[in-house]
Design a protein around this motif. Structure first.
Motif, mmCIF file in Angstrom:
data_model
loop_
_atom_site.group_PDB
_atom_site.id
_atom_site.type_symbol
_atom_site.label_atom_id
_atom_site.label_comp_id
_atom_site.label_asym_id
_atom_site.label_seq_id
_atom_site.Cartn_x
_atom_site.Cartn_y
_atom_site.Cartn_z
ATOM 1 N N GLU A 1 -8.735 10.496 5.156
ATOM 2 C CA GLU A 1 -9.601 9.326 5.082
ATOM 3 C C GLU A 1 -8.829 8.023 4.952
ATOM 4 N N VAL A 2 -7.519 8.118 4.746
ATOM 5 C CA VAL A 2 -6.694 6.921 4.616
ATOM 6 C C VAL A 2 -6.272 6.448 5.995
ATOM 7 N N SER A 3 -6.496 5.208 6.287
ATOM 8 C CA SER A 3 -6.178 4.671 7.604
ATOM 9 C C SER A 3 -4.669 4.574 7.807
ATOM 10 N N TYR A 4 -4.226 5.015 8.997
ATOM 11 C CA TYR A 4 -2.800 4.943 9.306
ATOM 12 C C TYR A 4 -2.353 3.502 9.537
ATOM 13 N N LYS A 5 -3.309 2.625 9.786
ATOM 14 C CA LYS A 5 -2.957 1.228 10.029
ATOM 15 C C LYS A 5 -2.534 0.516 8.754
ATOM 16 N N ASN A 6 -3.005 1.009 7.623
ATOM 17 C CA ASN A 6 -2.660 0.380 6.343
ATOM 18 C C ASN A 6 -1.306 0.893 5.859
ATOM 19 N N TRP A 7 -0.257 0.509 6.552
ATOM 20 C CA TRP A 7 1.082 1.030 6.243
ATOM 21 C C TRP A 7 1.521 0.680 4.830
ATOM 22 N N TRP A 8 1.086 -0.495 4.355
ATOM 23 C CA TRP A 8 1.472 -0.898 2.994
ATOM 24 C C TRP A 8 0.876 0.038 1.955
ATOM 25 N N LEU A 9 -0.347 0.545 2.257
ATOM 26 C CA LEU A 9 -0.987 1.459 1.327
ATOM 27 C C LEU A 9 -0.235 2.785 1.274
ATOM 28 N N TRP A 10 0.288 3.201 2.438
ATOM 29 C CA TRP A 10 1.080 4.437 2.458
ATOM 30 C C TRP A 10 2.307 4.313 1.565
ATOM 31 N N ILE A 11 2.930 3.158 1.571
ATOM 32 C CA ILE A 11 4.105 2.950 0.726
ATOM 33 C C ILE A 11 3.717 3.019 -0.747
ATOM 34 N N VAL A 12 2.609 2.370 -1.089
ATOM 35 C CA VAL A 12 2.134 2.405 -2.467
ATOM 36 C C VAL A 12 1.802 3.826 -2.889
ATOM 37 N N LEU A 13 1.125 4.561 -1.990
ATOM 38 C CA LEU A 13 0.736 5.934 -2.304
ATOM 39 C C LEU A 13 1.951 6.828 -2.480
ATOM 40 N N ALA A 14 2.950 6.647 -1.624
ATOM 41 C CA ALA A 14 4.154 7.467 -1.732
ATOM 42 C C ALA A 14 4.850 7.228 -3.068
ATOM 43 N N CYS A 15 4.920 5.957 -3.470
ATOM 44 C CA CYS A 15 5.533 5.630 -4.761
ATOM 45 C C CYS A 15 4.719 6.208 -5.911
ATOM 46 N N ALA A 16 3.387 6.129 -5.789
ATOM 47 C CA ALA A 16 2.518 6.648 -6.849
ATOM 48 C C ALA A 16 2.642 8.155 -6.979
ATOM 49 N N ILE A 17 2.692 8.845 -5.824
ATOM 50 C CA ILE A 17 2.833 10.307 -5.854
ATOM 51 C C ILE A 17 4.167 10.703 -6.473
ATOM 52 N N ALA A 18 5.230 9.980 -6.097
ATOM 53 C CA ALA A 18 6.543 10.265 -6.674
ATOM 54 C C ALA A 18 6.526 10.047 -8.181
ATOM 55 N N LEU A 19 5.826 8.992 -8.608
ATOM 56 C CA LEU A 19 5.701 8.718 -10.041
ATOM 57 C C LEU A 19 4.931 9.831 -10.735
ATOM 58 N N ASN A 20 3.865 10.317 -10.088
ATOM 59 C CA ASN A 20 3.059 11.401 -10.669
ATOM 60 C C ASN A 20 3.885 12.671 -10.836
ATOM 61 N N ILE A 21 4.692 12.981 -9.817
ATOM 62 C CA ILE A 21 5.546 14.171 -9.892
ATOM 63 C C ILE A 21 6.558 14.018 -11.026
ATOM 64 N N PHE A 22 7.135 12.827 -11.128
ATOM 65 C CA PHE A 22 8.108 12.566 -12.192
ATOM 66 C C PHE A 22 7.464 12.719 -13.557
#
Length: 333
Positions: A235-256
């Motif tokens: 459901e996340v738009s591929y056009k929102n590249w900035w959101l992907w960066i935020v999500l990747a950082c958030a997921i990495a933080l969650n794993i940590f």
């Protein structure tokens, strides 16, 4: 000028160390000892009385913690390395820089159990904790899978309805931090609830309206986007590249955070057990013998409410939330 005063009493016989006032801006660090959060330090007098006062607090409501710890100077660095201190006592509350707040002794001379304040929001966390305690006992009473599923939905609804009626988004955030904690047994249900419950989006709107530029709002917005990506990545738009960066950082933080928590649990149990009082050790032994609260109270010749207090302190020191988790620690050993 806006003035504040926070005062109270500590058990001078058992606690004689420094007392700290902390401003909490990361709701994932509600409990613990974090030097970057501390804004004032004091000591109690011969009667156990202490006080914090000044005019340097933020105007809006924020989350605060007052805690005392009994570590020696040599113990502090290694023990406080991960924020956890088994030799500490703390209380969380909401306040702003126009508040007067006192922490009197409660029943059985228990300290940090009651708040008297001109800010009606100050007691909110204590009220939430009492509901969570009821939830834990409800889960522990019947351990079947069917009971667990029924109770999960019931308590999610109960907690969310209660805090929403308090008309204070920070109280809602306190419950959210508990329900969405990855170390919590309710985490899987939280992700399922997020798929269909509009409550979480509504909470974001309330935070943005009342605390538009706060760290709480920004942190919650990022975490909510990350969790939504976990449950519905398409459901996340591929056009929102900035959101992907935020999500990747958030997921990495969650794993940590998850790996950090597991390491914290493994390292802290031994030191936590050494800090149990004699009464808490007795309660622990009886829990391991599958005794009910009523049976434990009868064996120890105290009230059931006192046993609940001991169990709550025991859970906190061992960093668990149920009897099953307590038993699992000793089964592994």
């Amino acid at each position: 000028m806006a003035q504040y005063e926070f005062s109270g009493y500590v058990d001078k016989k058992n606690w004689s160390g420094d007392i700290y006032l902390s401003l909490i801006e990361d709701y994932r660090k509600l409990s613990g000892v974090y030097p970057e959060q501390i804004i004032q330090k004091t000591v109690s007098d011969s009667m156990g009385y202490f006080s914090f006062s000044g005019d340097n607090l933020p105007l809006q409501n924020h989350m605060y913690r007052i805690h005392i710890e009994g570590c020696s100077e040599n113990e502090k660095k290694p023990i406080h390395f991960n924020g956890f201190c088994p030799y500490s006592k703390e209380i969380l509350f909401i306040a702003n820089n126009t508040d007067t707040l006192t922490l009197p002794f409660s029943f059985d001379n228990e300290m940090f159990c009651k708040i008297v304040s001109n800010n009606e929001k100050s007691n909110a966390f204590i009220k939430v904790d009492s509901i969570i305690d009821e939830m834990r006992f409800a889960f522990a009473s019947y351990r079947s899978e069917a009971n667990r599923k029924i109770n999960e939905k019931k308590w999610f609804t109960t907690l969310q309805r209660f805090v929403k009626n308090q008309n204070e988004p920070l109280t809602e955030l306190y419950v959210y931090a508990f329900l969405s904690d990855k170390s919590n047994n309710l985490y899987a249900h939280y992700l399922e609830d997020l798929k269909q419950n509009t409550y979480y989006d509504n909470l974001l709107e309330r935070l943005q309206k009342k605390y538009p530029n706060s760290t709480y709002t920004k942190q919650y917005e990022t975490e909510l986007a990350s969790d939504k990506f976990i449950i519905s990545p398409k459901e996340v738009s591929y056009k929102n590249w900035w959101l992907w960066i935020v999500l990747a950082c958030a997921i990495a933080l969650n794993i940590f955070q998850f790996l950090y928590y597991r390491k914290k649990i493994n390292a802290s149990h031994n030191s936590s057990e050494k800090n149990l009082t004699q009464q808490e050790q007795k309660v622990l032994d009886l829990i391991l013998d599958d005794k009910t609260n009523k049976e434990i109270a009868s064996t120890m010749f105290v009230s059931i409410s006192t046993i609940k207090t001991h169990i709550n302190n025991l859970y906190k020191k061992l960093e668990v939330s149920s009897r099953d988790e307590v038993k699992s620690l000793y089964i592994k050993k």
